[in-house]
Design a protein around this motif. Structure first.
Motif, PDB file in Angstrom:
ATOM      1  N   ILE A   1       4.762 -30.001   0.062  1.00  0.00           N
ATOM      2  CA  ILE A   1       5.792 -30.613   0.908  1.00  0.00           C
ATOM      3  C   ILE A   1       6.746 -29.578   1.500  1.00  0.00           C
ATOM      4  O   ILE A   1       7.254 -29.765   2.601  1.00  0.00           O
ATOM      5  CB  ILE A   1       6.562 -31.714   0.157  1.00  0.00           C
ATOM      6  N   THR A   2       6.946 -28.465   0.818  1.00  0.00           N
ATOM      7  CA  THR A   2       7.883 -27.460   1.327  1.00  0.00           C
ATOM      8  C   THR A   2       7.325 -26.714   2.534  1.00  0.00           C
ATOM      9  O   THR A   2       8.058 -25.984   3.196  1.00  0.00           O
ATOM     10  CB  THR A   2       8.279 -26.434   0.243  1.00  0.00           C
ATOM     11  N   ALA A   3       6.048 -26.894   2.840  1.00  0.00           N
ATOM     12  CA  ALA A   3       5.433 -26.217   3.977  1.00  0.00           C
ATOM     13  C   ALA A   3       5.281 -27.137   5.192  1.00  0.00           C
ATOM     14  O   ALA A   3       4.780 -26.705   6.229  1.00  0.00           O
ATOM     15  CB  ALA A   3       4.061 -25.677   3.577  1.00  0.00           C
ATOM     16  N   GLN A   4       5.734 -28.364   5.090  1.00  0.00           N
ATOM     17  CA  GLN A   4       5.556 -29.326   6.176  1.00  0.00           C
ATOM     18  C   GLN A   4       6.529 -29.040   7.321  1.00  0.00           C
ATOM     19  O   GLN A   4       7.736 -28.928   7.100  1.00  0.00           O
ATOM     20  CB  GLN A   4       5.744 -30.757   5.670  1.00  0.00           C
ATOM     21  N   ARG A   5       5.987 -28.964   8.520  1.00  0.00           N
ATOM     22  CA  ARG A   5       6.800 -28.726   9.717  1.00  0.00           C
ATOM     23  C   ARG A   5       7.153 -30.076  10.324  1.00  0.00           C
ATOM     24  O   ARG A   5       6.410 -30.606  11.160  1.00  0.00           O
ATOM     25  CB  ARG A   5       6.046 -27.842  10.701  1.00  0.00           C
ATOM     26  N   VAL A   6       8.257 -30.622   9.854  1.00  0.00           N
ATOM     27  CA  VAL A   6       8.733 -31.937  10.268  1.00  0.00           C
ATOM     28  C   VAL A   6      10.245 -31.859  10.477  1.00  0.00           C
ATOM     29  O   VAL A   6      10.875 -30.862  10.134  1.00  0.00           O
ATOM     30  CB  VAL A   6       8.406 -33.008   9.199  1.00  0.00           C
ATOM     31  N   ASP A   7      10.811 -32.920  10.996  1.00  0.00           N
ATOM     32  CA  ASP A   7      12.271 -32.950  11.162  1.00  0.00           C
ATOM     33  C   ASP A   7      12.991 -33.073   9.827  1.00  0.00           C
ATOM     34  O   ASP A   7      14.030 -32.452   9.616  1.00  0.00           O
ATOM     35  CB  ASP A   7      12.681 -34.103  12.078  1.00  0.00           C
ATOM     36  N   ALA A   8      12.441 -33.899   8.932  1.00  0.00           N
ATOM     37  CA  ALA A   8      13.095 -34.124   7.638  1.00  0.00           C
ATOM     38  C   ALA A   8      12.060 -34.134   6.521  1.00  0.00           C
ATOM     39  O   ALA A   8      10.980 -34.708   6.660  1.00  0.00           O
ATOM     40  CB  ALA A   8      13.856 -35.440   7.646  1.00  0.00           C
ATOM     41  N   ILE A   9      12.420 -33.503   5.413  1.00  0.00           N
ATOM     42  CA  ILE A   9      11.609 -33.509   4.196  1.00  0.00           C
ATOM     43  C   ILE A   9      12.378 -34.302   3.153  1.00  0.00           C
ATOM     44  O   ILE A   9      13.572 -34.075   2.947  1.00  0.00           O
ATOM     45  CB  ILE A   9      11.357 -32.072   3.697  1.00  0.00           C
TER      46      ILE A   9
ATOM     47  N   ARG B   1      14.654 -29.645   9.681  1.00  0.00           N
ATOM     48  CA  ARG B   1      16.098 -29.615   9.973  1.00  0.00           C
ATOM     49  C   ARG B   1      16.916 -30.127   8.802  1.00  0.00           C
ATOM     50  O   ARG B   1      18.031 -29.672   8.560  1.00  0.00           O
ATOM     51  CB  ARG B   1      16.393 -30.453  11.211  1.00  0.00           C
ATOM     52  N   TRP B   2      16.358 -31.144   8.116  1.00  0.00           N
ATOM     53  CA  TRP B   2      17.105 -31.796   7.046  1.00  0.00           C
ATOM     54  C   TRP B   2      16.244 -31.997   5.808  1.00  0.00           C
ATOM     55  O   TRP B   2      15.033 -32.103   5.898  1.00  0.00           O
ATOM     56  CB  TRP B   2      17.576 -33.185   7.483  1.00  0.00           C
ATOM     57  N   VAL B   3      16.935 -32.089   4.671  1.00  0.00           N
ATOM     58  CA  VAL B   3      16.327 -32.586   3.437  1.00  0.00           C
ATOM     59  C   VAL B   3      17.045 -33.884   3.112  1.00  0.00           C
ATOM     60  O   VAL B   3      18.282 -33.944   3.127  1.00  0.00           O
ATOM     61  CB  VAL B   3      16.468 -31.589   2.267  1.00  0.00           C
ATOM     62  N   ILE B   4      16.268 -34.913   2.873  1.00  0.00           N
ATOM     63  CA  ILE B   4      16.816 -36.207   2.457  1.00  0.00           C
ATOM     64  C   ILE B   4      16.533 -36.337   0.968  1.00  0.00           C
ATOM     65  O   ILE B   4      15.374 -36.360   0.548  1.00  0.00           O
ATOM     66  CB  ILE B   4      16.184 -37.358   3.252  1.00  0.00           C
ATOM     67  N   HIS B   5      17.593 -36.379   0.174  1.00  0.00           N
ATOM     68  CA  HIS B   5      17.474 -36.439  -1.281  1.00  0.00           C
ATOM     69  C   HIS B   5      17.502 -37.903  -1.715  1.00  0.00           C
ATOM     70  O   HIS B   5      18.378 -38.666  -1.290  1.00  0.00           O
ATOM     71  CB  HIS B   5      18.647 -35.700  -1.933  1.00  0.00           C
ATOM     72  N   THR B   6      16.557 -38.283  -2.556  1.00  0.00           N
ATOM     73  CA  THR B   6      16.540 -39.627  -3.128  1.00  0.00           C
ATOM     74  C   THR B   6      16.134 -39.516  -4.586  1.00  0.00           C
ATOM     75  O   THR B   6      15.372 -38.620  -4.951  1.00  0.00           O
ATOM     76  CB  THR B   6      15.595 -40.582  -2.349  1.00  0.00           C
ATOM     77  N   VAL B   7      16.664 -40.399  -5.402  1.00  0.00           N
ATOM     78  CA  VAL B   7      16.399 -40.369  -6.836  1.00  0.00           C
ATOM     79  C   VAL B   7      15.495 -41.543  -7.186  1.00  0.00           C
ATOM     80  O   VAL B   7      15.891 -42.701  -7.045  1.00  0.00           O
ATOM     81  CB  VAL B   7      17.708 -40.447  -7.650  1.00  0.00           C
ATOM     82  N   GLY B   8      14.288 -41.223  -7.626  1.00  0.00           N
ATOM     83  CA  GLY B   8      13.337 -42.264  -8.014  1.00  0.00           C
ATOM     84  C   GLY B   8      13.589 -42.741  -9.434  1.00  0.00           C
ATOM     85  O   GLY B   8      14.204 -42.055 -10.243  1.00  0.00           O
TER      86      GLY B   8
END
Length: 173
Positions: free
Chosen positions: A11-19, A77-84
């Motif tokens: 996932i850290t290599a994904q070229r997207v707007d948000a991870i 551009r962003w990291v979206i943090h969520t707690v599962g």
């Protein structure tokens, strides 16, 4: 509806707007996906999560909610943090797991992201069975009606996990 794609990889290599980060409630890094995102993203992510802890989330981010920070050195551009939620065989916590995806999608859309990459939330150290974790993720991702978001990637770590996910995704609901 948002287009959902399954991708085997890091996932850290994904070229997207948000991870999306499968974070722990402290927001300060940890193991698994969370640790990898903090390590590769660099100190900018930790600085912003510390600021969040000092302001809005003094007791930590509640399970099922999501919040965004910079992505630092990640190709996003962003990291979206969520707690599962931690899986429980005696208590149904599926609504909390689905809330992680829904909250993260809303945050991504509000940020103006067109693309977002999700890990398989709670399926690692939180022991959620992979098959059901994929089902829960797809039950939220597939019907999402975005404003700006066009594509959500479910990034699967490992060949076995990816095979299970493809099997679930291809089976009739």
């Amino acid at each position: 509806m948002v287009r959902v794609e399954l991708v085997e990889g890091d996932i850290t290599a994904q070229r997207v707007d948000a991870i999306v980060n499968a974070a722990n409630s402290s927001l300060l890094g940890g193991g698994g996906v969370d640790g990898a995102i903090h390590r590769k993203g660099g100190p900018e992510i930790l600085a912003e999560t510390r600021a969040l802890r000092a302001s809005r989330y003094g007791r930590g981010l509640p399970v099922g909610q999501a919040v965004a920070t910079t992505a630092g050195r990640l190709p996003a551009r962003w990291v979206i943090h969520t707690v599962g939620p931690v899986f429980s065989a005696t208590e149904d916590r599926a609504d909390l797991l689905r809330s992680c995806y829904a909250s993260s999608l809303r945050v991504a859309d509000e940020l103006g992201a067109a693309t977002v990459a999700f890990p398989l939330i709670s399926a690692g150290i939180y022991r959620w069975p992979v098959e059901d974790a994929v089902r829960q993720a797809l039950s939220v991702l597939r019907p999402f009606e975005p404003v700006r978001l066009t594509t959500a990637y479910l990034v699967l770590f490992g060949t076995e996990t990816a095979a299970v996910a493809r099997s679930v995704a291809d089976s009739p609901a």
